[in-house]
Design an enzyme around this catalytic site. Structure first.
Site, PDB file in Angstrom:
ATOM      1  N   HIS A   1       0.798  -1.229   0.000  1.00 61.59           N
ATOM      2  CA  HIS A   1       0.000   0.000   0.000  1.00 61.59           C
ATOM      3  C   HIS A   1       0.824   1.269   0.000  1.00 61.59           C
ATOM      4  O   HIS A   1       0.358   2.322  -0.428  1.00 61.59           O
ATOM      5  CB  HIS A   1      -1.026  -0.056   1.127  1.00 61.59           C
ATOM      6  CG  HIS A   1      -2.149  -0.959   0.745  1.00 61.59           C
ATOM      7  ND1 HIS A   1      -2.129  -2.300   1.043  1.00 61.59           N
ATOM      8  CD2 HIS A   1      -3.245  -0.737  -0.002  1.00 61.59           C
ATOM      9  CE1 HIS A   1      -3.209  -2.856   0.518  1.00 61.59           C
ATOM     10  NE2 HIS A   1      -3.895  -1.934  -0.117  1.00 61.59           N
TER      11      HIS A   1
ATOM     12  N   ARG B   1     -10.880   3.696  -1.583  1.00 61.81           N
ATOM     13  CA  ARG B   1     -10.335   2.895  -0.470  1.00 61.81           C
ATOM     14  C   ARG B   1     -10.615   3.641   0.843  1.00 61.81           C
ATOM     15  O   ARG B   1      -9.784   4.410   1.320  1.00 61.81           O
ATOM     16  CB  ARG B   1      -8.837   2.693  -0.643  1.00 61.81           C
ATOM     17  CG  ARG B   1      -8.418   1.785  -1.790  1.00 61.81           C
ATOM     18  CD  ARG B   1      -6.901   1.618  -1.803  1.00 61.81           C
ATOM     19  NE  ARG B   1      -6.467   0.468  -2.559  1.00 61.81           N
ATOM     20  CZ  ARG B   1      -5.998   0.513  -3.813  1.00 61.81           C
ATOM     21  NH1 ARG B   1      -5.923   1.672  -4.434  1.00 61.81           N
ATOM     22  NH2 ARG B   1      -5.608  -0.582  -4.426  1.00 61.81           N
TER      23      ARG B   1
ATOM     24  N   ARG C   1     -15.743   1.381  -1.377  1.00 61.16           N
ATOM     25  CA  ARG C   1     -15.432   0.074  -0.787  1.00 61.16           C
ATOM     26  C   ARG C   1     -15.450   0.195   0.732  1.00 61.16           C
ATOM     27  O   ARG C   1     -14.903   1.146   1.294  1.00 61.16           O
ATOM     28  CB  ARG C   1     -14.051  -0.399  -1.240  1.00 61.16           C
ATOM     29  CG  ARG C   1     -13.704  -1.758  -0.651  1.00 61.16           C
ATOM     30  CD  ARG C   1     -12.403  -2.280  -1.167  1.00 61.16           C
ATOM     31  NE  ARG C   1     -11.265  -1.589  -0.583  1.00 61.16           N
ATOM     32  CZ  ARG C   1     -10.011  -1.866  -0.890  1.00 61.16           C
ATOM     33  NH1 ARG C   1      -9.735  -2.799  -1.774  1.00 61.16           N
ATOM     34  NH2 ARG C   1      -9.018  -1.215  -0.311  1.00 61.16           N
TER      35      ARG C   1
ATOM     36  N   GLU D   1     -10.856 -11.325  -4.717  1.00 59.31           N
ATOM     37  CA  GLU D   1      -9.459 -11.109  -4.318  1.00 59.31           C
ATOM     38  C   GLU D   1      -8.801 -12.380  -3.806  1.00 59.31           C
ATOM     39  O   GLU D   1      -7.603 -12.414  -3.560  1.00 59.31           O
ATOM     40  CB  GLU D   1      -9.392 -10.088  -3.185  1.00 59.31           C
ATOM     41  CG  GLU D   1     -10.066  -8.783  -3.494  1.00 59.31           C
ATOM     42  CD  GLU D   1      -9.702  -7.712  -2.490  1.00 59.31           C
ATOM     43  OE1 GLU D   1      -8.729  -7.019  -2.733  1.00 59.31           O
ATOM     44  OE2 GLU D   1     -10.405  -7.589  -1.463  1.00 59.31           O
TER      45      GLU D   1
ATOM     46  N   ASN E   1      -4.311  -7.247  -6.999  1.00 57.49           N
ATOM     47  CA  ASN E   1      -3.167  -7.198  -6.068  1.00 57.49           C
ATOM     48  C   ASN E   1      -3.266  -8.343  -5.072  1.00 57.49           C
ATOM     49  O   ASN E   1      -2.296  -9.061  -4.822  1.00 57.49           O
ATOM     50  CB  ASN E   1      -3.154  -5.874  -5.299  1.00 57.49           C
ATOM     51  CG  ASN E   1      -3.189  -4.680  -6.218  1.00 57.49           C
ATOM     52  OD1 ASN E   1      -2.769  -4.778  -7.359  1.00 57.49           O
ATOM     53  ND2 ASN E   1      -3.700  -3.556  -5.733  1.00 57.49           N
ATOM     54  N   ASP E   2      -4.439  -8.481  -4.499  1.00 58.13           N
ATOM     55  CA  ASP E   2      -4.604  -9.563  -3.532  1.00 58.13           C
ATOM     56  C   ASP E   2      -4.787 -10.908  -4.218  1.00 58.13           C
ATOM     57  O   ASP E   2      -4.315 -11.931  -3.710  1.00 58.13           O
ATOM     58  CB  ASP E   2      -5.788  -9.269  -2.598  1.00 58.13           C
ATOM     59  CG  ASP E   2      -5.371  -8.321  -1.492  1.00 58.13           C
ATOM     60  OD1 ASP E   2      -4.281  -8.526  -0.928  1.00 58.13           O
ATOM     61  OD2 ASP E   2      -6.112  -7.367  -1.211  1.00 58.13           O
TER      62      ASP E   2
ATOM     63  N   ARG F   1       2.597  -9.373  -0.872  1.00 54.00           N
ATOM     64  CA  ARG F   1       2.737  -8.235  -1.784  1.00 54.00           C
ATOM     65  C   ARG F   1       3.597  -7.116  -1.219  1.00 54.00           C
ATOM     66  O   ARG F   1       4.047  -6.237  -1.958  1.00 54.00           O
ATOM     67  CB  ARG F   1       1.350  -7.705  -2.182  1.00 54.00           C
ATOM     68  CG  ARG F   1       0.533  -7.264  -1.011  1.00 54.00           C
ATOM     69  CD  ARG F   1      -0.920  -7.040  -1.397  1.00 54.00           C
ATOM     70  NE  ARG F   1      -1.179  -5.693  -1.836  1.00 54.00           N
ATOM     71  CZ  ARG F   1      -2.396  -5.166  -1.944  1.00 54.00           C
ATOM     72  NH1 ARG F   1      -3.478  -5.902  -1.651  1.00 54.00           N
ATOM     73  NH2 ARG F   1      -2.566  -3.948  -2.342  1.00 54.00           N
TER      74      ARG F   1
ATOM     75  N   CYS G   1      -9.702  -3.583 -10.535  1.00 48.72           N
ATOM     76  CA  CYS G   1      -9.299  -2.349  -9.855  1.00 48.72           C
ATOM     77  C   CYS G   1      -7.945  -2.484  -9.177  1.00 48.72           C
ATOM     78  O   CYS G   1      -7.516  -1.602  -8.451  1.00 48.72           O
ATOM     79  CB  CYS G   1     -10.361  -1.908  -8.854  1.00 48.72           C
ATOM     80  SG  CYS G   1     -10.622  -3.086  -7.531  1.00 48.72           S
TER      81      CYS G   1
END
Ligand code: PEP
Ligand code: MG
Length: 594
Positions: free
Chosen positions: A217, A324, A361, A461, A484-485, A495, A532
């Site tokens: 992040h 987010r 989200r 995810e 990403n996840d 990650r 996304c």
């Protein structure tokens, strides 16, 4: 001496500036630029704090004098003498003043900047006695910092190592901040996502961290700020010295330290070319994203804060594909935003987007996004990415979750809102989530509080979710793939861990198959699906994602125009066949060019 440090390229562009090394332990000290008219005031603040510490040590020394303490602890008396000596050291005082006068650093920053310089000198000394004096110096600086904060006795509490400071002041820009002559780049061991939020308001032109992965992040926030950044640069914060000239090549993931004039000129030229390219791309802002064969593509933006809406509009995105919201909750020392505060934040985004859809989200904390930087560390053997994060956490905190749902639903009265739930895996979680959404609606109805409709979406995810898409489609209006996840959990690659970053592979055949099947199943049922994760904003992935049937991409505002350019040049008919060959290849990466 020139040298190069290699790390991971996480945010594009070139930054050229002077290094500001912020030791991790000092990240919680206020860093801001002051106006020229405040220089005297800052020096005075420092002087007052230093004198207060000297006076206080003097009082302790006087009390010890003749008492049994001095005899019992001669080393304590000697230590206090050393501290007074350090505090009155003229060279040290002059050097700190210099940071304030020349650089316009605030007093705390100036003090810790000089501490970093001296600490390095001490560390290089051969004499173990002198090397040990580093600790004294750190204690003295800590005492002065405490005196400046005014939090209790600078002496009594001096040995405590807690240096907590309200996060709102971290790396912040001061209201009357002035730009220093040369851009500054931040070099730190690590920056948490909460640090990054403060960084967003700071004056730094780029940053380098020793640790961190490509889709951690910290890297994500760097991309959203659109400033060059390199993470995972291992020992950069040790190798680079305060004030060194540094070039951050965010495209190559390289940091050039103390470059020669020729190299500086070359990168200066590249910097100019990058801004020309951006200027050229900006002309595409109002061009609809349609492929050569007439396929319409939806380009949405990812945001972290209401203030990001401006960048979304400037980029010409047609909506927010991922807000987010956890960033509203971070760094607040446990005091979470209440319903009204959240409602205002969501409503501001909805109104700011002027009728375009906003996907909000629900909170996704945990893993590499702790609510608080100082949150109690979990035991080492636990893996937070596998733990209580995202919806799992929300379902254990139903009151907090319903508060957030109410705020989102209320904001939906002001424009189109899509509600998005992260990291769902089990049917039971889906049902609990939907029940809580119903509860929020019932409460608002009973209370007569206006709220609007919201489409309900789930993030895909976790491999288990990607393998049970029909279940999700029974309950949700749309899906959003968090690559990403999905990559992290499918390939078992943390990650945020730079040591396995080379294995984080968005085109691993397993990932491509999960993407292809999720997209196909959504389309078969007439439901919309978007990506996304960072993959959506990667120009090297655009053609492949189009070929796999994707028509909705959500990314950092800074990437929207570059992706649009790719789309305008693409022919989905041809890409469809090609994507099938990539899908069945043993080494898909070999088939993907830029
Ligand atoms: C993702 O996992 O791809 C995603 C978009 O969510 P986040 O990066 O916030 O975990
Ligand atoms: Mg995610």
């Amino acid at each position: 001496m020139s040298f190069t440090v290699h790390g991971l390229a996480v945010s594009r562009g070139i930054a050229i500036g002077r290094a500001v090394i912020v030791a991790s332990s000092r990240l919680d000290v206020a860093h801001y630029f002051i106006g020229a008219e405040q220089v005297e005031h800052e020096i005075e603040r420092l002087r007052v704090a230093r004198n207060a510490v000297v006076d206080e040590i003097g009082r302790v020394q006087a009390a010890m004098h003749g008492s049994s303490t001095a005899e019992a602890h001669p080393e304590l008396a000697a230590l206090l003498d050393v501290h007074v000596m350090l505090l009155q050291d003229e060279q040290m005082t002059a050097a700190v003043k210099n940071w304030i006068e020349e650089r316009h650093y605030n007093a705390e920053w100036a003090l810790t900047a000089q501490l970093d310089v001296l600490t390095r000198q001490f560390e290089e000394m051969d004499d173990p006695y002198l090397r040990e004096r580093k600790a004294d110096l750190e204690q003295v600086v800590e005492r002065v910092l405490r005196a400046m904060r005014g939090d209790g006795s600078a002496v009594d509490s001096a040995e405590a190592t807690d240096s907590s400071f309200p996060e709102s002041t971290l790396l912040s820009s001061h209201p009357t901040a002035v730009a220093p002559e040369a851009p500054l780049v931040l070099i730190a061991h690590d920056l948490s996502p909460a640090d990054m939020l403060q960084f967003k308001q700071s004056a730094f032109a780029g940053f380098v961290t020793d640790v961190g992965g490509k889709t951690g992040h910290t890297a994500i926030v760097a991309r959203s700020m659109d400033i060059p950044a390199v993470v995972g640069a291992r020992s950069a914060s040790h190798l680079i010295k305060q004030d060194d000239w540094v070039i951050i090549d965010g495209d190559a993931g390289v940091v050039l330290v103390d470059p020669s004039p020729v190299v500086l000129a070359e990168y200066g030229e590249r910097q100019r070319r990058v801004s020309q390219e951006r200027e050229r791309l900006s002309r595409l802002r109002n061009t609809p994203a349609v492929t050569v064969d007439g396929e319409k593509v939806e380009l949405l933006a990812n945001i972290e804060q209401p203030g990001d809406v401006e960048a979304v509009l400037k980029a010409g995105a047609v909506g927010v594909g991922l807000f987010r919201t956890e960033f509203l909750f971070m760094g607040r020392a446990g005091k979470l935003p209440d319903e009204d505060e959240q409602y205002r934040a969501y409503r501001n985004v909805v109104k700011g987007m002027r009728g375009m859809p906003v996907t909000i989200r629900t909170i996704d904390v945990g893993a590499d996004k702790p609510l608080d930087r100082d949150a109690a560390p979990r035991e080492d053997h636990l893996n937070p990415a596998m733990g209580l994060r995202a919806i799992r956490w929300s379902l254990t905190e139903p009151a907090m979750f319903v508060t957030q749902l109410r705020a989102i639903l209320r904001a939906a009265a002001h424009g189109p809102v899509n509600l998005l739930v992260p990291m769902l895996t089990h049917a039971s979680e889906i049902k609990q989530t939907i029940a809580l959404i119903e509860r929020a609606k019932e409460q608002l109805t009973d209370e007569g509080v206006p709220f609007g409709p919201a489409k309900l979406g789930a993030m895909i995810e976790v491999p288990a979710a990607a393998l049970t898409v029909p279940l999700f489609l029974r309950y949700f209006d749309y899906l959003s793939i968090g690559t990403n996840d999905l990559i992290q959990y499918t390939l078992a690659i943390d990650r945020a861990d730079e040591s396995v970053a080379h294995l984080f592979d968005p085109v691993h055949p397993a990932i491509l198959q999960l993407l292809a099947s999720t997209i196909a199943m959504c389309h078969a049922q007439g439901k919309s699906v978007s990506v996304c994760g960072e993959m959506a904003g990667d120009v090297q992935m655009t053609r492949l994602l189009l070929g796999l049937g994707l028509r909705s991409f959500s990314m950092h505002p800074s990437q929207v125009l570059a992706i649009k350019q790719q789309i305008l040049r693409s022919d989905t008919e041809r890409l469809k066949a090609w994507a099938q060959s990539v899908l069945s290849a043993e080494d898909p990466a070999a088939l993907i060019d830029d």
